[in-house]
Design a protein around this motif. Structure first.
Motif, PDB file in Angstrom:
ATOM      1  N   GLN A   1     -14.553  -5.403   6.915  1.00  0.00           N
ATOM      2  CA  GLN A   1     -13.705  -5.254   8.101  1.00  0.00           C
ATOM      3  C   GLN A   1     -12.561  -4.294   7.815  1.00  0.00           C
ATOM      4  N   ALA A   2     -12.005  -4.370   6.595  1.00  0.00           N
ATOM      5  CA  ALA A   2     -10.897  -3.489   6.224  1.00  0.00           C
ATOM      6  C   ALA A   2     -11.327  -2.029   6.140  1.00  0.00           C
ATOM      7  N   ALA A   3     -12.612  -1.800   5.927  1.00  0.00           N
ATOM      8  CA  ALA A   3     -13.102  -0.425   5.790  1.00  0.00           C
ATOM      9  C   ALA A   3     -12.888   0.386   7.059  1.00  0.00           C
ATOM     10  N   GLU A   4     -12.862  -0.274   8.203  1.00  0.00           N
ATOM     11  CA  GLU A   4     -12.655   0.463   9.457  1.00  0.00           C
ATOM     12  C   GLU A   4     -11.267   1.103   9.486  1.00  0.00           C
ATOM     13  N   GLY A   5     -10.260   0.357   9.067  1.00  0.00           N
ATOM     14  CA  GLY A   5      -8.919   0.930   9.005  1.00  0.00           C
ATOM     15  C   GLY A   5      -8.815   2.042   7.984  1.00  0.00           C
ATOM     16  N   LEU A   6      -9.507   1.875   6.865  1.00  0.00           N
ATOM     17  CA  LEU A   6      -9.520   2.921   5.842  1.00  0.00           C
ATOM     18  C   LEU A   6     -10.141   4.200   6.383  1.00  0.00           C
ATOM     19  N   ALA A   7     -11.179   4.049   7.204  1.00  0.00           N
ATOM     20  CA  ALA A   7     -11.845   5.219   7.780  1.00  0.00           C
ATOM     21  C   ALA A   7     -10.924   5.988   8.721  1.00  0.00           C
ATOM     22  N   ARG A   8     -10.060   5.289   9.425  1.00  0.00           N
ATOM     23  CA  ARG A   8      -9.109   5.970  10.313  1.00  0.00           C
ATOM     24  C   ARG A   8      -8.068   6.745   9.510  1.00  0.00           C
ATOM     25  N   LEU A   9      -7.669   6.154   8.385  1.00  0.00           N
ATOM     26  CA  LEU A   9      -6.588   6.738   7.599  1.00  0.00           C
ATOM     27  C   LEU A   9      -7.046   7.880   6.707  1.00  0.00           C
ATOM     28  N   ALA A  10      -8.262   7.771   6.167  1.00  0.00           N
ATOM     29  CA  ALA A  10      -8.731   8.713   5.146  1.00  0.00           C
ATOM     30  C   ALA A  10      -8.586  10.185   5.555  1.00  0.00           C
ATOM     31  N   PRO A  11      -8.971  10.572   6.779  1.00  0.00           N
ATOM     32  CA  PRO A  11      -8.869  12.010   7.106  1.00  0.00           C
ATOM     33  C   PRO A  11      -7.453  12.545   7.153  1.00  0.00           C
ATOM     34  N   THR A  12      -6.460  11.659   7.252  1.00  0.00           N
ATOM     35  CA  THR A  12      -5.075  12.105   7.399  1.00  0.00           C
ATOM     36  C   THR A  12      -4.364  12.306   6.061  1.00  0.00           C
ATOM     37  N   LEU A  13      -4.967  11.896   4.971  1.00  0.00           N
ATOM     38  CA  LEU A  13      -4.275  11.931   3.682  1.00  0.00           C
ATOM     39  C   LEU A  13      -4.103  13.367   3.187  1.00  0.00           C
ATOM     40  N   GLN A  14      -2.971  13.602   2.541  1.00  0.00           N
ATOM     41  CA  GLN A  14      -2.632  14.923   2.036  1.00  0.00           C
ATOM     42  C   GLN A  14      -2.851  14.987   0.518  1.00  0.00           C
TER      43      GLN A  14
ATOM     44  N   LEU B   1      -0.500   4.249  12.181  1.00  0.00           N
ATOM     45  CA  LEU B   1      -1.951   4.037  12.133  1.00  0.00           C
ATOM     46  C   LEU B   1      -2.304   2.855  11.239  1.00  0.00           C
ATOM     47  N   LEU B   2      -1.680   2.805  10.071  1.00  0.00           N
ATOM     48  CA  LEU B   2      -1.986   1.736   9.127  1.00  0.00           C
ATOM     49  C   LEU B   2      -1.513   0.387   9.635  1.00  0.00           C
ATOM     50  N   ARG B   3      -0.315   0.348  10.198  1.00  0.00           N
ATOM     51  CA  ARG B   3       0.191  -0.932  10.701  1.00  0.00           C
ATOM     52  C   ARG B   3      -0.707  -1.468  11.816  1.00  0.00           C
ATOM     53  N   GLN B   4      -1.190  -0.610  12.671  1.00  0.00           N
ATOM     54  CA  GLN B   4      -2.096  -1.045  13.738  1.00  0.00           C
ATOM     55  C   GLN B   4      -3.388  -1.610  13.146  1.00  0.00           C
ATOM     56  N   SER B   5      -3.935  -0.930  12.142  1.00  0.00           N
ATOM     57  CA  SER B   5      -5.171  -1.395  11.507  1.00  0.00           C
ATOM     58  C   SER B   5      -4.967  -2.746  10.834  1.00  0.00           C
ATOM     59  N   LEU B   6      -3.832  -2.934  10.192  1.00  0.00           N
ATOM     60  CA  LEU B   6      -3.570  -4.203   9.514  1.00  0.00           C
ATOM     61  C   LEU B   6      -3.367  -5.336  10.512  1.00  0.00           C
TER      62      LEU B   6
ATOM     63  N   LEU C   1       0.816  -1.207   0.000  1.00  0.00           N
ATOM     64  CA  LEU C   1       0.000   0.000   0.000  1.00  0.00           C
ATOM     65  C   LEU C   1       0.856   1.266   0.000  1.00  0.00           C
ATOM     66  N   ASP C   2       1.989   1.220   0.675  1.00  0.00           N
ATOM     67  CA  ASP C   2       2.867   2.387   0.722  1.00  0.00           C
ATOM     68  C   ASP C   2       3.346   2.764  -0.674  1.00  0.00           C
ATOM     69  N   GLY C   3       3.480   1.794  -1.551  1.00  0.00           N
ATOM     70  CA  GLY C   3       3.865   2.097  -2.923  1.00  0.00           C
ATOM     71  C   GLY C   3       2.831   2.924  -3.661  1.00  0.00           C
ATOM     72  N   TYR C   4       1.584   2.866  -3.208  1.00  0.00           N
ATOM     73  CA  TYR C   4       0.523   3.635  -3.842  1.00  0.00           C
ATOM     74  C   TYR C   4       0.358   5.028  -3.244  1.00  0.00           C
ATOM     75  N   VAL C   5       0.713   5.188  -1.966  1.00  0.00           N
ATOM     76  CA  VAL C   5       0.377   6.447  -1.288  1.00  0.00           C
ATOM     77  C   VAL C   5       1.601   7.180  -0.741  1.00  0.00           C
ATOM     78  N   ASP C   6       2.638   6.465  -0.314  1.00  0.00           N
ATOM     79  CA  ASP C   6       3.817   7.064   0.316  1.00  0.00           C
ATOM     80  C   ASP C   6       3.433   7.688   1.659  1.00  0.00           C
ATOM     81  N   PHE C   7       3.204   6.852   2.659  1.00  0.00           N
ATOM     82  CA  PHE C   7       2.714   7.289   3.959  1.00  0.00           C
ATOM     83  C   PHE C   7       3.791   8.016   4.760  1.00  0.00           C
ATOM     84  N   ASN C   8       3.358   8.951   5.593  1.00  0.00           N
ATOM     85  CA  ASN C   8       4.274   9.594   6.527  1.00  0.00           C
ATOM     86  C   ASN C   8       4.366   8.747   7.801  1.00  0.00           C
ATOM     87  N   ASP C   9       5.174   9.170   8.746  1.00  0.00           N
ATOM     88  CA  ASP C   9       5.425   8.357   9.941  1.00  0.00           C
ATOM     89  C   ASP C   9       4.152   8.111  10.749  1.00  0.00           C
ATOM     90  N   ALA C  10       3.361   9.158  10.941  1.00  0.00           N
ATOM     91  CA  ALA C  10       2.141   8.998  11.731  1.00  0.00           C
ATOM     92  C   ALA C  10       1.166   8.048  11.042  1.00  0.00           C
TER      93      ALA C  10
END
Length: 290
Positions: free
Chosen positions: A112-125, A55-60, A42-51
């Protein structure tokens, strides 16, 4: 971040998180390391920052724990049932419900995966969303080359090669007659790559629009509901023609499997039974306390 796209869901959750069809000693390693594999994919698609990474690792991790607890026992039971069917001839009434059960696994994991997506979505730049869009364009080019470029005969031959490879993994080398059966069935499947292409683009644009709309949002319950709706639209397309094609292709695929299995030799059925026993053993091992 491409989780809500149906074909991608099948690859990610099916191939990495579930890791049940690898049929080799790497299954347990792949499954147990699935959160890390998924993160790097997934990081190859978005390039996540540290925070976002934390968040994503916890959701996964949570997604995998849920899957290990809730889904693996069901897989083990289903694999035992399929082993009983594998020994002799089968009918669509026996096989098609197994397709529906597999579809149910995908649906539950996706929601089930949608819950993690919901946590991440507001943080995207904004730059991350632009990066995601560019990655879609890159992979769309490959998809078009695979499914839309070429004569009808060339496209059919590509589909045949992919399908034969999948079946050969279970049954061993297919006979000329079995390859002919698959070629005929694929030509009659009703699959329309142009319609699939339009649905692919719709899912991507739907995802990008939803992520843009909820960027910076501070309403967790609302965002979660929106992400669940997004995933549901990927599983059941809003467009009637796309839904009808999905159902038609699934039913046709089930009937094709019945015909192929009933044409299998005794040796091919023994190989299939062995593969299924191996998958069940893998699942049982993955269910054991670590």
């Amino acid at each position: 971040m491409r989780l809500p796209e149906k074909n991608t869901l099948a690859r990610i959750i099916g191939a990495l998180l579930l890791a049940l069809l690898a049929g080799c000693s790497a299954v347990k390693t792949g499954y147990n390391n699935a959160p890390s594999l998924l993160y790097w994919w997934l990081d190859g698609y978005v390039d996540f920052n540290d925070a976002q990474t934390g968040l994503l690792r916890q959701s996964l991790e949570e997604l995998q724990a849920w899957h290990r607890r809730e889904e693996l026992p069901v897989y083990a039971s289903q694999l035992r049932e399929v082993q009983l069917l594998a020994a002799g001839p089968v009918t669509p009434a026996q096989v098609c419900p197994q397709f529906e059960r597999a579809r149910g696994h995908l649906t539950r994991a996706s929601l089930q995966a949608a819950e993690g997506l919901a946590r991440l979505a507001p943080t995207l730049q904004p730059e991350q969303l632009r990066h995601l869009a560019r990655q879609f364009e890159k992979h769309n080019k490959t998809w078009r080359e695979d499914w839309l470029v070429g004569s009808p005969d060339e496209l059919l031959e590509r589909r045949l090669n992919r399908t034969a490879d999948r079946y050969s993994d279970f049954y061993g080398r297919l006979s000329d007659a079995q390859l002919g059966l698959l070629r005929q069935r694929l030509s009659e499947s009703g699959f329309d790559a142009r319609l699939a292409w339009r649905e692919r683009l719709r899912r991507q644009q739907d995802l990008l629009a939803a992520l843009q709309q909820h960027r910076g949002a501070d309403r967790p319950a609302h965002v979660k509901a929106e992400m669940l709706a997004l995933v549901q639209r990927s599983l059941e397309p809003p467009d009637l023609a796309a839904r009808q094609q999905l159902e038609q292709v699934l039913q046709h695929g089930c009937q094709t499997l019945v015909l192929l299995h009933n044409s299998a030799s005794a040796e091919q059925r023994r190989r299939l039974a062995g593969r299924l026993r191996g998958y069940e053993a893998d699942v049982q091992a993955l269910m054991a306390p670590r």
